[in-house]
Design a protein around this motif. Structure first.
Motif, PDB file in Angstrom:
ATOM      1  N   ASP A  22       0.808  -1.219   0.000  1.00  0.00           N
ATOM      2  CA  ASP A  22       0.000   0.000   0.000  1.00  0.00           C
ATOM      3  C   ASP A  22       0.839   1.265   0.000  1.00  0.00           C
ATOM      4  O   ASP A  22       0.485   2.261  -0.607  1.00  0.00           O
ATOM      5  CB  ASP A  22      -0.923  -0.012   1.214  1.00  0.00           C
ATOM      6  N   ASP A  62      -3.743   4.214   3.034  1.00  0.00           N
ATOM      7  CA  ASP A  62      -2.578   3.366   2.766  1.00  0.00           C
ATOM      8  C   ASP A  62      -1.548   3.427   3.902  1.00  0.00           C
ATOM      9  O   ASP A  62      -0.812   2.465   4.119  1.00  0.00           O
ATOM     10  CB  ASP A  62      -1.932   3.747   1.427  1.00  0.00           C
ATOM     11  N   ASP A 198      -5.573  -2.386   2.292  1.00  0.00           N
ATOM     12  CA  ASP A 198      -6.883  -1.741   2.271  1.00  0.00           C
ATOM     13  C   ASP A 198      -7.544  -2.039   0.924  1.00  0.00           C
ATOM     14  O   ASP A 198      -6.863  -2.333  -0.067  1.00  0.00           O
ATOM     15  CB  ASP A 198      -6.815  -0.240   2.574  1.00  0.00           C
ATOM     16  N   THR A 200      -9.372  -1.006  -2.253  1.00  0.00           N
ATOM     17  CA  THR A 200      -9.672   0.178  -3.070  1.00  0.00           C
ATOM     18  C   THR A 200      -9.980  -0.261  -4.506  1.00  0.00           C
ATOM     19  O   THR A 200     -10.835  -1.129  -4.689  1.00  0.00           O
ATOM     20  CB  THR A 200      -8.524   1.216  -2.968  1.00  0.00           C
TER      21      THR A 200
END
Ligand code: CO
Ligand code: CO
Length: 321
Positions: A22, A62, A198, A200
């Motif tokens: 990230d 991030d 995460d 996204t």
């Protein structure tokens, strides 16, 4: 494409380009490292202030996914010299600044260029202990998969743009996108979690696939356990699915084995391109119960255990009903 760039072989680069993680991590001293990340995109909602807040929550995510603590950021702004009200830009920046204040980092500067299509985002710098970096490469077979936000954002923002979404669905989507991952990250770090990312643009399965590749494991996901913003189901049935979501699904076909019981709608939602989505953590049992409970107690809802990492890497992702 990144493979055509010069190789980084500086030992201070603890996390670089090679693991599709990230954020990048650069060691400063024995017990301190920098976390750096950048993200910006065109408006996902009509309201400029909300767009600014979403872009900031998304950019800092991030840093949270790596277990870092954000400290400063720089604005990245594309805005037309003519044709749009100046006030919209002020509102975008205010949305970003207020979100930064909520997260506890400071926007110390930035850069604006003239562009017919507005875009906004942040380059965020955080701090982390070099021994406590949470990466996407540390998942192990047996780890439970915990997801901290519901899916459906790409579908709902597409429906919003088509004027097909009611106010309740829009309110929920904006609530999810503006929610910081700070609390989830704190719980994760306190629990000593080693692997997370995460969710996204590549969707839940896209980012899960990155983790399985980086960690050398496979994963099993139970579709019915994955939290989804309820309004997304009706929208996906109406075909209000962003191009990115279809592209994600196509890109994953060779690594996913879908159980027959997983509906077409569910397949699209599991691949739906998210903006400012939740954290996806890998937590070895029996500590996973405690992490789930801590997240709920901290107000992270809906949070769910959606599957687990496995040793079988033949087909990286196995999706069950
Ligand atoms: Co990320
Ligand atoms: Co990013």
């Amino acid at each position: 494409m990144l493979s055509q760039l010069p190789i980084i072989d500086d030992p201070r680069v603890l996390v670089g380009r090679n693991t599709a993680d990230d954020a990048a991590v650069y060691q400063l001293t024995e017990d301190l490292a920098l976390v750096q990340t950048v993200d910006f995109f065109p408006p996902v909602v009509d309201d400029p202030y909300t767009f600014g807040a979403i872009a900031a929550a998304n950019a800092v995510s991030d840093v949270y996914a790596m277990g870092g603590r954000p400290v400063t950021a720089l604005n990245i702004v594309c805005f037309p010299k003519e044709g749009l009200e100046r006030q919209a830009l002020v509102d975008i920046l205010r949305g970003g600044a207020d979100k930064a204040a909520e997260a506890g980092f400071i926007i110390v500067g930035g850069h604006t260029i003239d562009d017919p299509e507005p875009k906004y985002g942040l380059a965020v710098t955080g701090l982390i202990h070099p021994g406590k970096i949470v990466t996407n490469a540390a998942a192990r077979p047996g780890d439970s998969l915990i997801l901290t936000k519901p899916l459906g954002i790409g579908i709902l923002t597409t429906a919003m743009k088509a004027d097909k979404l009611g106010p309740e669905g829009a309110r929920k989507a904006m609530g999810v996108m503006t929610q910081l991952n700070n609390v989830s990250s704190q719980v994760m770090v306190q629990a000593g979690v080693k692997a997370a990312t995460d969710v996204t643009g590549f969707g839940l399965l896209g980012h899960l696939h990155e983790m399985t590749e980086a960690s050398g494991v496979g994963a099993e996901v139970y579709a019915s356990r994955v939290p989804v913003i309820a309004e997304a189901w009706a929208m996906v049935r109406e075909g209000l699915v962003p191009g990115g979501t279809h592209a994600n699904r196509r890109a994953l076909e060779h690594v996913v084995s879908w159980d027959d019981g997983v509906s077409d709608e569910a397949r699209l939602i599991l691949c739906d391109a998210q903006t400012s989505g939740g954290l996806l953590m890998c937590v070895p049992p029996p500590g996973d119960d405690e992490v789930l409970e801590s997240l709920r107690r901290a107000g992270v809802v809906p949070v769910a255990r959606i599957g687990r990492m496995v040793a079988d890497v033949q087909r990286r992702l196995h999706i069950l009903p």
